[in-house]
Design an enzyme around this catalytic site. Sequence first.
Site, PDB file in Angstrom:
ATOM      1  N   CYS A  12      45.967  62.824  16.689  1.00 19.51           N
ATOM      2  CA  CYS A  12      45.666  62.441  15.293  1.00 19.51           C
ATOM      3  C   CYS A  12      45.691  60.921  15.144  1.00 19.51           C
ATOM      4  O   CYS A  12      46.587  60.252  15.657  1.00 19.51           O
ATOM      5  CB  CYS A  12      46.680  63.092  14.353  1.00 19.51           C
ATOM      6  SG  CYS A  12      46.320  62.757  12.621  1.00 19.51           S
TER       7      CYS A  12
ATOM      8  N   CYS B 229      52.005  58.834  10.946  1.00 20.28           N
ATOM      9  CA  CYS B 229      53.175  59.424  10.274  1.00 20.28           C
ATOM     10  C   CYS B 229      54.382  59.365  11.232  1.00 20.28           C
ATOM     11  O   CYS B 229      54.324  59.924  12.336  1.00 20.28           O
ATOM     12  CB  CYS B 229      52.889  60.863   9.864  1.00 20.28           C
ATOM     13  SG  CYS B 229      51.289  61.040   9.030  1.00 20.28           S
TER      14      CYS B 229
ATOM     15  N   CYS C 220      55.762  62.511  13.118  1.00 23.45           N
ATOM     16  CA  CYS C 220      54.876  63.554  13.644  1.00 23.45           C
ATOM     17  C   CYS C 220      54.584  63.454  15.143  1.00 23.45           C
ATOM     18  O   CYS C 220      54.083  62.426  15.626  1.00 23.45           O
ATOM     19  CB  CYS C 220      53.559  63.542  12.876  1.00 23.45           C
ATOM     20  SG  CYS C 220      52.507  64.928  13.386  1.00 23.45           S
TER      21      CYS C 220
ATOM     22  N   CYS D  90      48.905  80.542   8.022  1.00 24.08           N
ATOM     23  CA  CYS D  90      48.607  79.148   7.691  1.00 24.08           C
ATOM     24  C   CYS D  90      48.037  78.421   8.908  1.00 24.08           C
ATOM     25  O   CYS D  90      48.658  78.405   9.974  1.00 24.08           O
ATOM     26  CB  CYS D  90      49.876  78.463   7.204  1.00 24.08           C
ATOM     27  SG  CYS D  90      49.597  76.746   6.751  1.00 24.08           S
TER      28      CYS D  90
ATOM     29  N   CYS E  32      46.182  80.173   4.171  1.00 15.50           N
ATOM     30  CA  CYS E  32      46.610  78.813   3.831  1.00 15.50           C
ATOM     31  C   CYS E  32      46.065  77.891   4.913  1.00 15.50           C
ATOM     32  O   CYS E  32      45.944  78.302   6.077  1.00 15.50           O
ATOM     33  CB  CYS E  32      48.137  78.758   3.803  1.00 15.50           C
ATOM     34  SG  CYS E  32      48.798  77.107   3.497  1.00 15.50           S
TER      35      CYS E  32
ATOM     36  N   CYS F 210      50.123  74.044  -2.185  1.00 11.97           N
ATOM     37  CA  CYS F 210      51.370  74.123  -1.423  1.00 11.97           C
ATOM     38  C   CYS F 210      51.727  72.683  -1.085  1.00 11.97           C
ATOM     39  O   CYS F 210      51.016  72.025  -0.317  1.00 11.97           O
ATOM     40  CB  CYS F 210      51.145  74.950  -0.148  1.00 11.97           C
ATOM     41  SG  CYS F 210      52.571  74.936   0.965  1.00 11.97           S
TER      42      CYS F 210
ATOM     43  N   ARG G 195      59.950  77.023  -0.019  1.00  8.53           N
ATOM     44  CA  ARG G 195      59.943  77.426   1.397  1.00  8.53           C
ATOM     45  C   ARG G 195      60.927  76.615   2.233  1.00  8.53           C
ATOM     46  O   ARG G 195      60.866  75.388   2.280  1.00  8.53           O
ATOM     47  CB  ARG G 195      58.537  77.268   1.977  1.00  8.53           C
ATOM     48  CG  ARG G 195      58.483  77.693   3.429  1.00  8.53           C
ATOM     49  CD  ARG G 195      57.088  77.749   3.961  1.00  8.53           C
ATOM     50  NE  ARG G 195      56.273  78.662   3.202  1.00  8.53           N
ATOM     51  CZ  ARG G 195      54.980  78.514   3.000  1.00  8.53           C
ATOM     52  NH1 ARG G 195      54.348  77.477   3.472  1.00  8.53           N
ATOM     53  NH2 ARG G 195      54.313  79.410   2.308  1.00  8.53           N
TER      54      ARG G 195
HETATM   55  N1  SAM Z   1      47.334  66.541   9.420  1.00 12.60           N
HETATM   56  C1  SAM Z   1      47.510  67.234   8.215  1.00 12.60           C
HETATM   57  C2  SAM Z   1      48.418  66.519   7.251  1.00 12.60           C
HETATM   58  O1  SAM Z   1      49.184  65.666   7.641  1.00 12.60           O
HETATM   59  O2  SAM Z   1      48.346  66.843   6.071  1.00 12.60           O
HETATM   60  C3  SAM Z   1      48.023  68.659   8.387  1.00 12.60           C
HETATM   61  C4  SAM Z   1      49.073  68.923   9.442  1.00 12.60           C
HETATM   62  S1  SAM Z   1      50.639  68.072   9.260  1.00 12.60           S
HETATM   63  C5  SAM Z   1      51.410  68.402  10.776  1.00 12.60           C
HETATM   64  C6  SAM Z   1      51.473  69.058   8.026  1.00 12.60           C
HETATM   65  C7  SAM Z   1      52.856  68.643   7.588  1.00 12.60           C
HETATM   66  O3  SAM Z   1      53.797  68.913   8.626  1.00 12.60           O
HETATM   67  C8  SAM Z   1      53.103  67.182   7.283  1.00 12.60           C
HETATM   68  O4  SAM Z   1      52.670  66.815   6.004  1.00 12.60           O
HETATM   69  C9  SAM Z   1      54.607  67.082   7.370  1.00 12.60           C
HETATM   70  O5  SAM Z   1      55.171  67.307   6.105  1.00 12.60           O
HETATM   71  C10 SAM Z   1      54.981  68.226   8.317  1.00 12.60           C
HETATM   72  N2  SAM Z   1      55.579  67.713   9.556  1.00 12.60           N
HETATM   73  C11 SAM Z   1      54.945  67.086  10.569  1.00 12.60           C
HETATM   74  N3  SAM Z   1      55.807  66.743  11.546  1.00 12.60           N
HETATM   75  C12 SAM Z   1      57.023  67.168  11.145  1.00 12.60           C
HETATM   76  C13 SAM Z   1      58.320  67.089  11.715  1.00 12.60           C
HETATM   77  N4  SAM Z   1      58.536  66.509  12.888  1.00 12.60           N
HETATM   78  N5  SAM Z   1      59.352  67.618  11.042  1.00 12.60           N
HETATM   79  C14 SAM Z   1      59.135  68.213   9.834  1.00 12.60           C
HETATM   80  N6  SAM Z   1      57.943  68.318   9.253  1.00 12.60           N
HETATM   81  C15 SAM Z   1      56.894  67.783   9.880  1.00 12.60           C
HETATM   82  C1  DTB Z   2      54.859  72.171   6.163  1.00  4.55           C
HETATM   83  O1  DTB Z   2      55.289  71.636   5.129  1.00  4.55           O
HETATM   84  N1  DTB Z   2      55.550  72.343   7.288  1.00  4.55           N
HETATM   85  C2  DTB Z   2      54.733  72.947   8.306  1.00  4.55           C
HETATM   86  C3  DTB Z   2      53.426  73.271   7.544  1.00  4.55           C
HETATM   87  N2  DTB Z   2      53.632  72.654   6.283  1.00  4.55           N
HETATM   88  C4  DTB Z   2      52.139  72.950   8.121  1.00  4.55           C
HETATM   89  C5  DTB Z   2      54.580  72.093   9.518  1.00  4.55           C
HETATM   90  C6  DTB Z   2      55.870  71.712  10.176  1.00  4.55           C
HETATM   91  C7  DTB Z   2      55.546  70.981  11.428  1.00  4.55           C
HETATM   92  C8  DTB Z   2      56.757  70.670  12.258  1.00  4.55           C
HETATM   93  C9  DTB Z   2      56.427  69.893  13.463  1.00  4.55           C
HETATM   94  C10 DTB Z   2      55.565  70.602  14.446  1.00  4.55           C
HETATM   95  O2  DTB Z   2      55.820  71.782  14.781  1.00  4.55           O
HETATM   96  O3  DTB Z   2      54.624  69.979  14.966  1.00  4.55           O
HETATM   97 FE1  SF4 Z   3      48.269  63.520  11.693  1.00  4.55          FE
HETATM   98 FE2  SF4 Z   3      50.706  64.464  12.008  1.00  4.55          FE
HETATM   99 FE3  SF4 Z   3      50.227  62.750  10.069  1.00  4.55          FE
HETATM  100 FE4  SF4 Z   3      49.204  65.257   9.912  1.00  4.55          FE
HETATM  101  S1  SF4 Z   3      51.362  64.693   9.871  1.00  4.55           S
HETATM  102  S2  SF4 Z   3      48.147  63.314   9.465  1.00  4.55           S
HETATM  103  S3  SF4 Z   3      48.843  65.644  12.084  1.00  4.55           S
HETATM  104  S4  SF4 Z   3      50.056  62.328  12.274  1.00  4.55           S
END
Ligand code: SAM
Ligand code: DTB
Ligand code: SF4
Length: 336
Positions: A66, A70, A73, A110, A141, A201, A273
């Site tokens: 990506c 963030c 992430c 989802c 979702c 959501c 959730r």
């Molecule tokens: N890329 C899209 C976005 O950011 O909206 C969709 C996928 S992203 C992985 C969805 C959500 O996962 C993020 O908004 C964040 O809240 C959550 N997330 C990502 N990494 C995480 C982590 N290490 N621990 C907890 N939540 C995480």
């Molecule tokens: C949300 O709020 N939590 C989920 C879902 N929406 C998509 C994602 C959590 C991701 C945790 C890190 C991972 O497994 O990559």
């Molecule tokens: Fe990309 Fe992860 Fe950020 Fe979603 S949360 S925009 S997958 S870097």
Amino acid sequence: MPVAAQTIVPNRPAVQPAGWTVAGVESLLSAPFSDLIYQAQQVHRQHFAANEVQLSTLLSIKTGGCPEDCGYCPQAARYHTGVENEALMSVEAVVDAARAAKHNGASRFCMGAAWRGPKQRDLEKVAEMVREVKALGLETCATLGMLKEGQAEQLKDAGLDYYNHNLDTDPALYGEIITTREQGDRLDTLQKVRTAGIHVCCGGIVGMGETRTNRAALIAELANLDPYPESVPINNLVQVQGTPLHGTPELDPFEFVRTIAAARITMPRAMVRLSAGRENMSEETQALCFLAGANSIFYGEKLLTTPNPVADRDRMLFDKLGLKPMEIRGEGAGTG
Ligand code: SAM
Ligand code: DTB
Ligand code: SF4
């Protein structure tokens, strides 16, 4: 005569009766623990069956690589986390996974993609996935990042029930966690989702080194969305080596439970959730989260890229606590 638990009267502004101030939410978060949980239970029981928890299964349909930054992430291309990049899955493979999730007892499926936002060609493929997953009788979702004009409508036409797009943290902290977009960009996409008639959501992540006031600001921002989201994921940061937030001091579990309770009280009809972070959470903390009004979990051994409790472990926990999976509630599900 037993003494009634003190009802916490938050500090609401006079001119905006539905609004929540940060101070008001912070006074909830700071209340005696038993009073807070008691109030959250009362609110929960007014709107939901007390012992039902909705099961959602997640699938990463496009993984890693990506362009965003963030700080939490593991899928951001710029961090070296060991996540292997995978291109957008085939429709057939996604539908097979959805069928398996349904067989295991999930009622919502989802689909998550590591995109800043979907390209039009990719969106068409995701719409096809949504159509077929919906035809299995599952709620659908998707979380695909920022949407452009018309994309939310396309997803709605395909049968998308919910779009997940988190505000993630206190607006005042946003720029410290993510620099490649602004929280206003998130609000724009949420507006597009609403306008298209898809349920929202939207939640955030705690345990990123924020203060209680920051958590109050996130909850107040979510609760003041008009209307507030139908579904509110509260994630505990899953710390992944290679991400900037790896090594952040762990949040006290009671603070996590308090955040769930504040979400329940401020957004009474939302599905709250208990999201990421359950893998390292004790059964007792999870039970407190249910007591505080959480009524939805991610179910299945993986979130997107990180582990989640295996289904058997959750089934045992549900048996111990007398919890039952929530059935699909039909059109308008989630609106209470
Ligand atoms: N890329 C899209 C976005 O950011 O909206 C969709 C996928 S992203 C992985 C969805 C959500 O996962 C993020 O908004 C964040 O809240 C959550 N997330 C990502 N990494 C995480 C982590 N290490 N621990 C907890 N939540 C995480
Ligand atoms: C949300 O709020 N939590 C989920 C879902 N929406 C998509 C994602 C959590 C991701 C945790 C890190 C991972 O497994 O990559
Ligand atoms: Fe990309 Fe992860 Fe950020 Fe979603 S949360 S925009 S997958 S870097």
